[in-house]
Every structure is written in C-alpha cells, then in structure tokens.
Write an enzyme that holds these catalytic residues in place. Structure first.
Site, PDB file in Angstrom:
ATOM      1  N   ARG A  35       1.172  -1.159  -0.198  1.00 40.20           N
ATOM      2  CA  ARG A  35      -0.035   0.606  -0.112  1.00 40.20           C
ATOM      3  C   ARG A  35       0.809   1.495   0.047  1.00 40.20           C
ATOM      4  O   ARG A  35       0.517   2.117  -0.927  1.00 40.20           O
ATOM      5  CB  ARG A  35      -0.911   0.158   0.848  1.00 40.20           C
ATOM      6  CG  ARG A  35      -2.069  -1.315   0.807  1.00 40.20           C
ATOM      7  CD  ARG A  35      -3.021  -0.849   2.188  1.00 40.20           C
ATOM      8  NE  ARG A  35      -4.499  -1.877   2.215  1.00 40.20           N
ATOM      9  CZ  ARG A  35      -5.239  -2.719   2.592  1.00 40.20           C
ATOM     10  NH1 ARG A  35      -4.947  -2.275   4.151  1.00 40.20           N
ATOM     11  NH2 ARG A  35      -6.199  -3.489   1.952  1.00 40.20           N
ATOM     12  N   LYS A 197     -19.517 -17.870  -0.681  1.00 37.94           N
ATOM     13  CA  LYS A 197     -20.495 -17.600  -0.821  1.00 37.94           C
ATOM     14  C   LYS A 197     -21.659 -17.290  -1.801  1.00 37.94           C
ATOM     15  O   LYS A 197     -21.040 -16.001  -1.499  1.00 37.94           O
ATOM     16  CB  LYS A 197     -21.263 -17.116   1.234  1.00 37.94           C
ATOM     17  CG  LYS A 197     -20.639 -17.443   2.391  1.00 37.94           C
ATOM     18  CD  LYS A 197     -21.602 -17.533   3.691  1.00 37.94           C
ATOM     19  CE  LYS A 197     -21.197 -18.540   4.928  1.00 37.94           C
ATOM     20  NZ  LYS A 197     -20.873 -17.806   5.701  1.00 37.94           N
ATOM     21  N   GLY A 353     -10.723  -9.131  -1.849  1.00 39.28           N
ATOM     22  CA  GLY A 353      -9.959 -10.322  -0.845  1.00 39.28           C
ATOM     23  C   GLY A 353      -9.080 -10.972  -1.311  1.00 39.28           C
ATOM     24  O   GLY A 353      -8.134 -10.980  -2.493  1.00 39.28           O
ATOM     25  N   GLY A 376     -13.074  -4.343  -0.195  1.00 39.31           N
ATOM     26  CA  GLY A 376     -14.961  -4.441   0.047  1.00 39.31           C
ATOM     27  C   GLY A 376     -15.163  -3.428  -0.705  1.00 39.31           C
ATOM     28  O   GLY A 376     -15.987  -3.483  -1.278  1.00 39.31           O
TER      29      GLY A 376
HETATM   30  P1  AMP Z   1     -14.516 -14.934  -0.339  1.00 37.00           P
HETATM   31  O1  AMP Z   1     -14.204 -14.499   0.478  1.00 37.00           O
HETATM   32  O2  AMP Z   1     -15.975 -14.681  -0.380  1.00 37.00           O
HETATM   33  O3  AMP Z   1     -14.297 -14.574  -2.043  1.00 37.00           O
HETATM   34  O4  AMP Z   1     -14.430 -16.219  -0.004  1.00 37.00           O
HETATM   35  C1  AMP Z   1     -12.760 -17.457   0.058  1.00 37.00           C
HETATM   36  C2  AMP Z   1     -12.710 -18.309   0.715  1.00 37.00           C
HETATM   37  O5  AMP Z   1     -13.505 -19.620  -0.100  1.00 37.00           O
HETATM   38  C3  AMP Z   1     -11.467 -19.070   0.855  1.00 37.00           C
HETATM   39  O6  AMP Z   1     -11.443 -19.007   2.162  1.00 37.00           O
HETATM   40  C4  AMP Z   1     -11.901 -20.257   0.349  1.00 37.00           C
HETATM   41  O7  AMP Z   1     -10.546 -21.048   1.627  1.00 37.00           O
HETATM   42  C5  AMP Z   1     -13.363 -20.525   0.483  1.00 37.00           C
HETATM   43  N1  AMP Z   1     -13.713 -21.786  -0.399  1.00 37.00           N
HETATM   44  C6  AMP Z   1     -13.213 -21.917  -1.424  1.00 37.00           C
HETATM   45  N2  AMP Z   1     -13.817 -23.076  -2.030  1.00 37.00           N
HETATM   46  C7  AMP Z   1     -15.040 -23.341  -1.473  1.00 37.00           C
HETATM   47  C8  AMP Z   1     -15.085 -24.764  -1.094  1.00 37.00           C
HETATM   48  N3  AMP Z   1     -16.096 -25.685  -2.485  1.00 37.00           N
HETATM   49  N4  AMP Z   1     -15.448 -24.982   0.149  1.00 37.00           N
HETATM   50  C9  AMP Z   1     -14.920 -23.666   1.520  1.00 37.00           C
HETATM   51  N5  AMP Z   1     -15.160 -23.100   1.071  1.00 37.00           N
HETATM   52  C10 AMP Z   1     -14.588 -22.575  -0.343  1.00 37.00           C
END
Ligand code: AMP
Length: 395
Positions: A35, A197, A353, A376
């Site tokens: 940064r 999610k 992220g 974010g």
């Molecule tokens: P996000 O912050 O929503 O981009 O989510 C990132 C997180 O999703 C990471 O920590 C990954 O380990 C998790 N992730 C990715 N694929 C899977 C999966 N198939 N099952 C559980 N967690 C997952």
C-alpha cells in the site's frame, strides 16, 4: 474526472488521503508494504511539481489513542520507499499539525497521526473534516481501500475543497480498471466469481449479468447451484435458502445471453484438511461424507478454454480452498490461464479479498493486467454502487 494532471502543485500543499493501513509484526515492522509502494507515484509527482505533501491515513481499528496503532511505527518504511525524510504530527488535527503543515517547504512530507484515534473520523464529522481541511491547499484522495466509506477524511473533507480536489494516480487507476471491465470491456467479457458463499456475491452477480458474456462460478458457491438443479453434493458447503435465487440467476443469465460455466468435476475430500483422503468426482455425484473443495481436472480444462477465448477478464474469489495446498490446484490453474490470456492481449483485473491473496501467494501478481488494492471497495464497485469517496471528488 479530475486527476493530478489537472493541477500544478508548485508551492502548494497537497492534503492526501492515503491507505497506509499496512500489516505490522510484533516488533512494529511493516510486513507488506504494497500500500505504501502504491501511493508512491502520487506523492513523488506532487513533490516533483515543487509541492509538499500532508499524508493522512488510518491504521487498524484502535479504540481511542493506542500506541500500538500509531503511524509513527511505519515512518522508517515510508522514508525507505520514498527516499525522502518524513516529518510527523502526533495528532492529526490541532495546533501541532497546523504549525507543522504551515512550516512545510516544497519537497517536504508531513505524516499525520492515525485518523481513527478520533472517533469523528468514522462518524464523518464535519467539524473534524474542516480541521483536517486547514492542513492543505488541494485535497487528493488516493485511498481506494476506504473509498466505500463516508468517513471525514475520505469523503466529507472534500466539501472544503470545491474546486481544488482530485484523484491520486492509484485511485484513478482503480477507477479506470473497473471501467475497462464493466463499461468499455472488449468482448467477449468474462467474470470469474469464486469464494465461499452465494449470499456475499449475489449483488455482484446480478449487476454483472448485464455486463459480461461468460460467467464462471466456482468455489463453495458452486454447490448451491448444483443442489438447486437436483445434483448430489454430499457434505459440500451449501446455502439451502439461496437455492431459489441460484435458479433465478441461471434463468436471468439465459435471458440475457450470458453463458454460465459451473465446475463439472471436483476434488472431494472426507475431511476439511490437507491430509484428507480425496477423490475426483462428478460435481453432481458427490458421495455422502465427502465435500467438494476444489475444481477438478476437467473443469480446469473447460475454464482454460473459456478464459483464453475472452478479451476482458474479471476475477473475484478462489476456485477452491486455496489456503490448503491439497485444494489449491484449481485456483492455480485458473491463475495460469488468466496469465496466459493476458500475455496474449486480454485485459485482466483481479479484485476483492481472497483472490488478491491467492494471486500474490502463487506469484501471478505481475502476470495479470491489474490487481486491485481494495477489498470491500472493489466488491461495492462490482455491485454497481458509486462509492462515496469517489462521488465526493466528482461532485
Ligand atoms: P470469499 O471471501 O467469499 O471470496 O471466500 C473465500 C474463501 O472461500 C476462501 O477462504 C476459500 O477457502 C473458500 N472456499 C473456496 N472454495 C470452497 C469450497 N469448495 N468449500 C469451502 N470453502 C471454499
């Protein structure tokens, strides 16, 4: 859109909102200076014009004044990166800051103490913003990471510089990159959305369906879509209450002419660990007791084809649990595909992220066109929102 090039900073004091919210170790040494390095072009341009810089930032989440969150700790690193001595005001507002700002000569830099030592910063307090505004002639916002917050230093302070405000070069680059993908992207345009999610990405998906030709959905989100269509997902992560939404997204995509690509096979594991037993299986046939934790080899091949036929690529979210080596291969393969497409002329933007963490961890940082500095802020931009920090400069 006003940028640094619209001003001559000779004999002017620039009040610059930077994002120096860097990680520190137990000895208060900066462990990732990205940064600070990212803010360098803006600071150097102003100094080279014959101006001076008053730098303001937050660091961490202090509760009141807490020495462990003092920006004083990072002065040696800033001096190292900029090659210029950095003066310091131990309070970001008040007489000491004003005297030191007034005494600043062309070519000099003053760093203000952590803005968040005052709760007025996060409250977006107007009086506090006015006190900050006294410290400069031109307001420059170069902090994309906080542009989605209507805080005093990111948004409200701009009101006191109706004609003398602009974007720094980092923030301008972030805005340009998002525009290049969402508005002016050369077709075919692809978005890859991974991560855990559906619920955290739903607004992004809905917004980008109008902007892209292809959408790869991977990571944990996959299984809500597969189960909603009748597939067997074993013990994979799933949001049952989002299954109707998933079906609706598939319908909307069809109506809008967007091709959605979901994994066809996965690496399934009997445990959420690096040493779990694994098997490759069809994404719709995952046995009970097993969970899909990465994209399988056939999926990687299909995704590689899609990536390499697209001219504009947005990547947000990993394709698997990349933090565990056993389940990192799908994410690494996607990084390789995007790096290759970029080499062949595609524009690629990685943002938000965990995909940024993955890109850095696996060494793709310099093989994609642009890596965003805002988590974010990036997500909210992809959701189609106008960020308050950006709107404040445009108004
Ligand atoms: P996000 O912050 O929503 O981009 O989510 C990132 C997180 O999703 C990471 O920590 C990954 O380990 C998790 N992730 C990715 N694929 C899977 C999966 N198939 N099952 C559980 N967690 C997952």
């Amino acid at each position: 859109m006003k940028t640094l090039n619209d001003f001559n900073f000779e004999d002017k004091k620039a009040l610059i909102r930077v994002d120096f919210n860097v990680p520190l170790n137990d000895d208060f040494q900066v462990t990732d200076a990205t940064r600070i390095i990212s803010a360098k072009p803006t600071i150097i341009k102003i100094l080279e014009d014959g101006g001076s810089c008053v730098l303001m930032s937050h660091l961490g989440r202090p509760k009141g004044v807490q020495d462990e969150f003092s920006l004083r700790h990072i002065i040696p690193k800033i001096e190292d990166i900029l090659g210029v001595e950095v003066k310091f005001a131990s309070n970001c507002v008040g007489s000491e800051a004003e005297e030191k700002a007034n005494a600043l000569q062309p070519g000099e830099i003053l760093l203000l103490e952590n803005l968040r030592f005052h709760e007025e910063e996060k409250d977006g307090n107007k009086d506090f913003a006015e006190q900050l505004a006294k410290l400069g002639d031109i307001y420059v916002n170069d902090a994309f990471g906080t542009a989605h917050r209507a805080h005093a230093s990111t948004t409200i302070v701009a009101e006191f510089f109706p004609d003398n405000k602009c974007f720094g070069s980092l923030l301008a680059q972030e805005i340009e990159s998002i525009k290049k993908v969402l508005e002016d992207g050369e077709k075919p345009v692809l978005a890859v959305l991974g991560g855990a999610k559906v619920s955290s990405k739903i607004t992004v998906i809905e917004n980008i369906l109008d902007k892209v030709d292809h959408l790869i959905i991977g990571g944990g989100m996959t299984f809500t879509f597969i189960k909603a269509q009748g597939g067997k997902i074993g013990d994979s992560i799933c949001e049952d209450d989002k299954m109707d939404l998933a079906l609706d997204i598939l319908k909307q995509a069809k109506a809008k002419g967007v091709t959605i690509h979901l994994p066809v096979d996965v690496i399934a594991a009997d445990d959420f660990s690096n040493t779990a037993n694994t098997q490759t299986c069809d994404v719709t046939q995952i046995p009970d007791g097993w969970q899909g934790l990465d994209a399988g080899p056939k999926s990687r091949e299909i995704f590689d084809d899609v990536v390499n036929k697209c001219k504009t690529i947005l990547w947000n979210g990993p394709l698997g649990v990349f933090e565990l080596e056993t389940f990192s291969k799908g994410t690494i393969a996607l990084g390789d595909s995007i790096a290759n497409a970029t080499k062949n002329g595609a524009f690629s933007l990685v943002g938000g992220g965990d995909s940024v963490a993955a890109v850095k961890q696996f060494g793709f940082e310099n093989k994609v066109s642009y890596v965003s500095t805002g988590g974010g802020a990036m997500l909210e931009s992809l959701e189609g929102k106008t960020l308050p920090g950006i709107a404040a400069i445009l108004s």
